[in-house]
Design a protein around this motif. Structure first.
Motif, PDB file in Angstrom:
ATOM      1  N   ASP A 107     -18.591   0.663 -14.430  1.00 14.94           N
ATOM      2  CA  ASP A 107     -19.765   1.347 -13.892  1.00 14.94           C
ATOM      3  C   ASP A 107     -20.804   0.315 -13.480  1.00 14.94           C
ATOM      4  OD1 ASP A 107     -21.958   2.869 -13.322  1.00 14.94           O
ATOM      5  OD2 ASP A 107     -22.128   3.790 -15.314  1.00 14.94           O
ATOM      6  N   PRO A 108     -21.076   0.163 -12.167  1.00 17.48           N
ATOM      7  CA  PRO A 108     -22.036  -0.863 -11.740  1.00 17.48           C
ATOM      8  C   PRO A 108     -23.469  -0.548 -12.140  1.00 17.48           C
ATOM      9  CG  PRO A 108     -21.388   0.507  -9.877  1.00 17.48           C
ATOM     10  CD  PRO A 108     -20.527   0.924 -11.026  1.00 17.48           C
ATOM     11  N   ASP A 109     -23.734   0.679 -12.566  1.00 18.02           N
ATOM     12  CA  ASP A 109     -25.095   1.066 -12.956  1.00 18.02           C
ATOM     13  C   ASP A 109     -25.274   1.115 -14.473  1.00 18.02           C
ATOM     14  OD1 ASP A 109     -25.848   1.425 -10.238  1.00 18.02           O
ATOM     15  OD2 ASP A 109     -24.892   3.404 -10.250  1.00 18.02           O
ATOM     16  N   CYS A 110     -24.246   0.758 -15.229  1.00 14.64           N
ATOM     17  CA  CYS A 110     -24.336   0.816 -16.698  1.00 14.64           C
ATOM     18  C   CYS A 110     -25.378  -0.186 -17.188  1.00 14.64           C
ATOM     19  CB  CYS A 110     -22.977   0.511 -17.311  1.00 14.64           C
ATOM     20  SG  CYS A 110     -22.961   0.557 -19.112  1.00 14.64           S
ATOM     21  N   GLU A 111     -26.360   0.291 -17.922  1.00 15.37           N
ATOM     22  CA  GLU A 111     -27.444  -0.569 -18.381  1.00 15.37           C
ATOM     23  C   GLU A 111     -27.262  -0.926 -19.848  1.00 15.37           C
ATOM     24  OE1 GLU A 111     -31.197   1.241 -17.549  1.00 15.37           O
ATOM     25  OE2 GLU A 111     -31.011   0.949 -15.363  1.00 15.37           O
ATOM     26  N   PRO A 112     -27.527  -2.183 -20.202  1.00 14.21           N
ATOM     27  CA  PRO A 112     -27.405  -2.599 -21.608  1.00 14.21           C
ATOM     28  C   PRO A 112     -28.544  -2.036 -22.453  1.00 14.21           C
ATOM     29  CG  PRO A 112     -28.290  -4.398 -20.312  1.00 14.21           C
ATOM     30  CD  PRO A 112     -27.941  -3.302 -19.338  1.00 14.21           C
ATOM     31  N   ARG A 113     -28.247  -1.817 -23.737  1.00 10.68           N
ATOM     32  CA  ARG A 113     -29.248  -1.327 -24.692  1.00 10.68           C
ATOM     33  C   ARG A 113     -29.423  -2.380 -25.783  1.00 10.68           C
ATOM     34  NH1 ARG A 113     -28.452   1.278 -29.522  1.00 10.68           N
ATOM     35  NH2 ARG A 113     -26.254   1.612 -29.035  1.00 10.68           N
ATOM     36  N   GLY A 114     -30.659  -2.740 -26.064  1.00  8.49           N
ATOM     37  CA  GLY A 114     -30.930  -3.750 -27.081  1.00  8.49           C
ATOM     38  C   GLY A 114     -30.541  -3.283 -28.471  1.00  8.49           C
ATOM     39  N   GLU A 115     -29.991  -4.219 -29.274  1.00 13.71           N
ATOM     40  CA  GLU A 115     -29.601  -3.932 -30.655  1.00 13.71           C
ATOM     41  C   GLU A 115     -30.187  -5.024 -31.553  1.00 13.71           C
ATOM     42  OE1 GLU A 115     -25.160  -2.111 -30.343  1.00 13.71           O
ATOM     43  OE2 GLU A 115     -25.344  -4.274 -30.138  1.00 13.71           O
ATOM     44  N   GLY A 116     -30.550  -4.642 -32.739  1.00 17.96           N
ATOM     45  CA  GLY A 116     -31.047  -5.629 -33.700  1.00 17.96           C
ATOM     46  C   GLY A 116     -32.421  -6.142 -33.310  1.00 17.96           C
ATOM     47  N   LEU A 117     -33.433  -5.301 -33.470  1.00 14.13           N
ATOM     48  CA  LEU A 117     -34.797  -5.686 -33.121  1.00 14.13           C
ATOM     49  C   LEU A 117     -35.215  -6.904 -33.940  1.00 14.13           C
ATOM     50  CD1 LEU A 117     -37.353  -4.930 -31.484  1.00 14.13           C
ATOM     51  CD2 LEU A 117     -38.062  -3.563 -33.471  1.00 14.13           C
ATOM     52  N   ARG A 118     -35.675  -7.950 -33.242  1.00 11.73           N
ATOM     53  CA  ARG A 118     -36.084  -9.180 -33.927  1.00 11.73           C
ATOM     54  C   ARG A 118     -37.538  -9.055 -34.402  1.00 11.73           C
ATOM     55  NH1 ARG A 118     -33.338 -13.732 -33.316  1.00 11.73           N
ATOM     56  NH2 ARG A 118     -35.256 -14.937 -33.150  1.00 11.73           N
ATOM     57  N   PRO A 119     -37.944  -9.893 -35.391  1.00 15.28           N
ATOM     58  CA  PRO A 119     -39.272  -9.711 -35.993  1.00 15.28           C
ATOM     59  C   PRO A 119     -40.430 -10.162 -35.110  1.00 15.28           C
ATOM     60  CG  PRO A 119     -38.145 -11.587 -36.986  1.00 15.28           C
ATOM     61  CD  PRO A 119     -37.138 -10.898 -36.113  1.00 15.28           C
ATOM     62  N   GLU A 120     -40.161 -11.017 -34.099  1.00 17.93           N
ATOM     63  CA  GLU A 120     -41.259 -11.535 -33.297  1.00 17.93           C
ATOM     64  C   GLU A 120     -41.374 -10.787 -31.971  1.00 17.93           C
ATOM     65  OE1 GLU A 120     -37.748 -13.932 -31.730  1.00 17.93           O
ATOM     66  OE2 GLU A 120     -38.409 -13.048 -33.632  1.00 17.93           O
ATOM     67  N   THR A 121     -42.556 -10.819 -31.379  1.00 19.67           N
ATOM     68  CA  THR A 121     -42.747 -10.326 -30.009  1.00 19.67           C
ATOM     69  C   THR A 121     -43.277 -11.477 -29.169  1.00 19.67           C
ATOM     70  OG1 THR A 121     -44.998  -9.573 -30.453  1.00 19.67           O
ATOM     71  CG2 THR A 121     -43.216  -7.984 -30.805  1.00 19.67           C
ATOM     72  N   ARG A 122     -43.270 -11.275 -27.838  1.00 17.61           N
ATOM     73  CA  ARG A 122     -43.722 -12.313 -26.904  1.00 17.61           C
ATOM     74  C   ARG A 122     -44.713 -11.692 -25.908  1.00 17.61           C
ATOM     75  NH1 ARG A 122     -39.225 -16.498 -26.744  1.00 17.61           N
ATOM     76  NH2 ARG A 122     -37.891 -15.865 -28.467  1.00 17.61           N
ATOM     77  N   SER A 123     -45.586 -12.532 -25.403  1.00 18.75           N
ATOM     78  CA  SER A 123     -46.563 -12.079 -24.407  1.00 18.75           C
ATOM     79  C   SER A 123     -46.511 -12.998 -23.194  1.00 18.75           C
ATOM     80  CB  SER A 123     -47.981 -12.063 -24.990  1.00 18.75           C
ATOM     81  OG  SER A 123     -48.061 -11.133 -26.065  1.00 18.75           O
ATOM     82  N   TYR A 124     -46.708 -12.422 -21.992  1.00 19.76           N
ATOM     83  CA  TYR A 124     -46.595 -13.160 -20.748  1.00 19.76           C
ATOM     84  C   TYR A 124     -47.839 -12.870 -19.909  1.00 19.76           C
ATOM     85  CZ  TYR A 124     -41.719 -13.448 -22.164  1.00 19.76           C
ATOM     86  OH  TYR A 124     -40.576 -13.683 -22.864  1.00 19.76           O
ATOM     87  N   PHE A 125     -48.583 -13.936 -19.517  1.00 23.25           N
ATOM     88  CA  PHE A 125     -49.788 -13.816 -18.701  1.00 23.25           C
ATOM     89  C   PHE A 125     -49.575 -14.681 -17.471  1.00 23.25           C
ATOM     90  CE2 PHE A 125     -50.918 -13.405 -23.180  1.00 23.25           C
ATOM     91  CZ  PHE A 125     -51.476 -12.136 -23.196  1.00 23.25           C
ATOM     92  N   ARG A 126     -49.108 -14.063 -16.401  1.00 24.67           N
ATOM     93  CA  ARG A 126     -48.717 -14.803 -15.204  1.00 24.67           C
ATOM     94  C   ARG A 126     -49.654 -14.458 -14.056  1.00 24.67           C
ATOM     95  NH1 ARG A 126     -42.473 -14.121 -14.022  1.00 24.67           N
ATOM     96  NH2 ARG A 126     -43.054 -15.776 -12.576  1.00 24.67           N
ATOM     97  N   GLY A 127     -50.373 -15.481 -13.561  1.00 25.31           N
ATOM     98  CA  GLY A 127     -51.248 -15.288 -12.419  1.00 25.31           C
ATOM     99  C   GLY A 127     -52.477 -14.458 -12.737  1.00 25.31           C
ATOM    100  N   LYS A 128     -53.202 -14.076 -11.688  1.00 24.65           N
ATOM    101  CA  LYS A 128     -54.435 -13.324 -11.865  1.00 24.65           C
ATOM    102  C   LYS A 128     -54.219 -11.816 -11.855  1.00 24.65           C
ATOM    103  CE  LYS A 128     -57.285 -16.941  -9.732  1.00 24.65           C
ATOM    104  NZ  LYS A 128     -58.235 -17.262  -8.643  1.00 24.65           N
TER     105      LYS A 128
END
Length: 873
Positions: A107-128
């Motif tokens: 299936d070319p539209d099959c989307e992956p699902r995340g497993e095993g939530l990790r303890p850290e999160t990340r933040s991204y501030f790109r451009g204005k």
């Protein structure tokens, strides 16, 4: 809902194998930024061993069709709908390439699902443009493409520190029809090791050969072999041999490989070793005129009757590298072997052949009356007989054979065995005179080709009775080869066996001096390195019959011994795994540990069920765990939940156990399983290979012992066949932070985990033992380890770190009762964390410990068990 399925893990790991490629942490990855994570729990992040895979969600911070981005060492992964893309960079060439792997027909539209939530999160501030900013972005340890094709899932995860991907097929789905396409590859090849090699412009990617077998609904397993097949420059498929499509195929601890070895008549393996290069060497005897030998072998054909053999397998069991007879025209058999530091094979046993092959200048080149022992050294390729000698009396004794051998790092060979009178005892020997009937002997030989000067020393050990086991014909499949020996670090020789002598030479202060407690007792003795002094000798026995048939020395010089007993009062230690012999009065197995000076029994236990058992062989792991094997006829032999064969298959089977003597009671039994088919089996020798893996050799009359596909001998040859196998007896959990702090019972409490480490099975039970009676207790869990001494005034230690969950829901807070034990069957889909319940995912590691109420000096306080770690698949 759990689905029976086929698990195929190609390498699964990917790694650049080009010799010109140099990994560099300073290279840029154009598709993935590397922001510092926003750590919600710093302790949890610090405990994560790096490098570790983090699959970060793409919530708009990247202009990419990928739903997840991740990186592990040289490999960067982008999880696209219907495809997995691996990106590789060469900073030295300023080049990067991408390999896009997809399933043809998927299936070319099959989307992956995340497993095993990790303890850290990340933040991204790109451009204005703040609309492109992303905060608290989640990351996962694995991701699953559910139903990528009908009945097929694909999982991407970390394994062994490298990127891995698993194909998961439901029962009934063929693996042969799976065709995978690698867009971006220049060519695809399968190398000599069976690995898939994907050639690219800047290097190659290797995916190693998967190992697999089927699992039926009743839990029985049948090995299969999954291999890669190249289709063209960009496509490959899997070929799965021997799979029943109605059964699941999994990669799991258990039988790694097993092979029959033999011809049409009687074949028995009696000695095993692993060479430094990983090859596996076995020896024994055969009556088969068609026993398999290899080209260029020293003796490619036999002359009839019992004949010794030596065979060498590669580490996978697929190839018989070398194999030779070693015999004359009479009766011959090899009972034991050892390897020199440079890989030569030293074998010892018995011969009645006047033409047994000896070498010029050997200590004894002609045979005495009846049976003589022999000692022979062959080149590692078994093409050259480098040294060979008879060893026995020249008179009418006629019953001399060697039962064990050990090679000193400096070259001398030490043998032990049993003999009649008139052996060549050397001056100053620990026991210079024959005791009577049949004695044990110990001798040390320097195979320098100097004739009589090759014998460094030889001594008897015995009393006026019999030091053999029912006068067995050596090598008989119905006898036990004893005595056994082990070399100490100082060159001393420890020997274990059996005696019927009332005047056996025990030493003053020994744990159990003469007289015998029953008709026969086991004994353990140590002789000095020069053969002149009996440093200690003790009996081991109860009021009936005992025999010692297995021996190993631990790092402290303590003798670990095993055998069989009919005595209901065999000496056992407090907290023994099994303190009593079964009331049926049949032979029971036993394992004991004697102090390094022979003065004390430091451990002793029965082992078995209602039928006949004996321990025939044992070895020690570097951790001190005991791996033992033997024969059982008990349908209720104690097995663990992770046993690869949980039930008796025939009238008798072999058993294999792994025992941790640092614990008490049932916690000592780390692993136990039957091994066999519908007839009968014996395991005559074994070697611990580390991490719970064990090499075994023996014999079987069963045509249905589960052999692995692709092994050298997958089918039964007839008669009694030799059998060689490597098994994994590793526990479902790894113990750490052990032993715990002693509690008010006077001993530390222990935790064990039993069941399955397959997350989809949802079958894991925790048990805490040796708690104070009537104590409140509950279990704790975390994905991180730690060490906090006496938290909150506790007298014990918390061995978990990071985010700790507590099993305190309905029915989970328990009372230890009068047995001092609590247990909990976990629901892996509802694992507690500080932020709520989560499902355990494959690829995740979870740690478990138990807290319990205790008292110290009359004041209420608490304590903890030790801890266990489980990595789920």
């Amino acid at each position: 809902m759990h689905r029976n399925r086929l698990h195929v893990s190609p390498l699964v790991a990917l790694a650049l194998v080009s010799t010109s490629f140099a990994a560099s942490d300073s290279r840029s990855a154009p598709a993935v930024e590397n922001p510092a994570p926003a750590v919600k729990d710093p302790a949890a992040l610090a405990a994560i061993p790096g490098p570790t895979l983090a699959l970060v969600e793409n919530v708009g911070q990247w202009d990419s069709p990928a739903l997840f981005h991740g990186r592990l060492d040289e490999v960067e992964v982008h999880l696209l709908p219907g495809a997995v893309q691996f990106q590789l960079s060469r900073p030295d060439l300023d080049r990067a390439i991408a390999i896009r792997v997809s399933l043809e027909g998927g299936d070319p539209d099959c989307e992956p699902r995340g497993e095993g939530l990790r303890p850290e999160t990340r933040s991204y501030f790109r451009g204005k443009d703040q609309s492109r900013w992303a905060t608290d972005v989640r990351s996962f340890s694995s991701a699953l493409y559910r139903d990528l094709a009908p009945g097929l899932d694909l999982r991407v995860r970390e394994g062994l520190g490298r990127m891995e991907w698993d194909l998961l097929l439901d029962a009934g789905v063929s693996g042969e029809g799976l065709v995978l396409r690698c867009d971006g590859a220049e060519d695809i090849a399968v190398d000599d090791e069976g690995s898939l090699v994907i050639e690219t412009e800047i290097g190659a990617i290797r995916m190693s050969l998967p190992t697999s077998w089927t699992v039926a609904e009743d839990g029985t397993t049948e090995p299969v072999r999954a291999t890669y097949v190249r289709i063209d420059e960009q496509r490959f498929r899997f070929e799965v041999a021997g799979r029943d499509r109605d059964e699941a195929l999994v990669i799991d601890p258990g039988v790694e490989w097993a092979s029959y070895l033999g011809g049409s008549e009687l074949d028995v393996v009696l000695g095993t070793r692993q060479a430094a290069n990983g090859d596996l060497v076995v020896t024994g005897f055969t009556r088969s005129p068609d026993f398999p030998t290899t080209a260029g072998a020293y003796q490619p054909s036999g002359s009839g009757g019992d004949e010794a053999f030596v065979s060498v397998f590669d580490s996978s069991g697929t190839t018989l590298l070398h194999s030779t007879y070693l015999a004359g025209a009479g009766l011959d058999g090899a009972l034991a072997l050892d390897l020199t530091p440079t890989g030569e094979v030293v074998v010892t046993g018995y011969t009645r052949s006047t033409d047994f092959p000896t070498t010029a200048g050997a200590y004894q080149t002609s045979k005495g009356t009846g049976f003589d022992a022999f000692v022979a050294r062959l080149s590692a390729d078994l093409m050259t007989l480098e040294h060979s000698t008879y060893f026995g009396d020249a008179g009418a004794g006629g019953r001399d054979w060697a039962t064990d051998v050990a090679v000193d790092a400096a070259g001398p060979i030490t043998i032990c065995g049993v003999a009649r009178a008139d052996l060549p005892i050397t001056p100053g020997a620990a026991q210079g005179t024959f005791g009577g009937f049949i004695d044990v002997f110990v001798a040390r030989i320097d195979p320098a080709g100097g004739g009589s000067s090759d014998l460094l020393w030889c001594t008897y050990l015995g009393g006026s009775g019999d030091e053999s086991f029912n006068n067995p014909f050596p090598g008989s499949a119905n006898s036990v080869s004893t005595p056994d020996l082990a070399l100490g670090g100082d060159g001393s020789v420890t020997v274990a066996g059996v005696t019927r002598s009332q005047d056996f030479p025990t030493t003053a202060g020994a744990f159990q001096e003469v007289p015998l407690q029953g008709n026969s007792d086991a004994f353990v003795a140590r002789i000095s390195a020069d053969g002149s002094t009996l440093e200690y000798a003790t009996l081991l026995g109860g009021s009936s019959l005992e025999v010692a048939t297995a021996l190993s020395l631990d790092a402290q010089g303590r003798a670990v011994v095993g055998g069989a007993t009919l005595s209901g009062n065999f000496p056992v230690s407090p907290g023994a795994l099994q303190p009593n012999l079964d009331a049926s009065g049949t032979d029971g197995a036993w394992i004991a540990m004697v102090s390094s000076d022979g003065s004390a029994l430091e451990y002793g236990t029965y082992l078995g069920g209602s039928g006949i058992e004996n321990v025939i062989c044992l070895d020690l792991e570097p951790t001190g765990a005991v791996i033992a094997s033997g024969l059982t006829q008990s349908p209720n032999f104690p097995v663990t939940p992770t046993a690869s064969q949980p039930a008796l298959s025939g009238t008798s089977d072999a058993f294999l156990v792994r025992i941790d003597t640092t614990h008490t009671g049932s916690a000592q039994l780390a692993h136990s399983t039957y091994f066999g088919g519908s007839e009968g089996e014996d395991v005559w020798d074994l070697r611990a290979l580390g991490s719970g893996r064990v090499l075994i050799g023996g014999a079987t009359s069963s045509s249905d012992v589960p052999m692995t596909a692709g092994s050298f001998g997958p089918t039964y040859s007839g008669g009694v066949d030799a059998v060689v196998a490597v098994l994994d007896l590793g526990d479902v959990a790894t113990r750490y932070c052990s032993p715990a702090v002693v509690n008010s019972t006077g001993i530390p409490a222990s935790i064990t985990a039993a069941g399955s480490d397959l997350a989809a099975d949802n079958d894991l039970t925790l048990e805490a033992t040796d708690l104070p009676q009537m104590s409140t207790a509950f279990f704790l869990t975390s994905q991180d380890q730690g060490l906090v001494l006496n938290p909150g005034g506790s007298q014990g230690n918390l061995c978990l770190g990071g985010s700790i969950g507590r099993y305190v829901g309905p029915g989970q807070i328990q009372n230890s009762g009068t047995a001092g034990t609590v247990s909990l069957a976990l629901d892996l889909t509802s694992t507690p964390t500080p932020t709520g319940l989560v499902a355990v995912q494959a690829g995740e590691t979870w740690n478990f410990q138990a807290w319990f109420r205790d008292s110290l000096g009359g004041s209420a306080t608490s304590n903890f068990t030790d801890a266990v770690s489980v990595t789920f698949r």
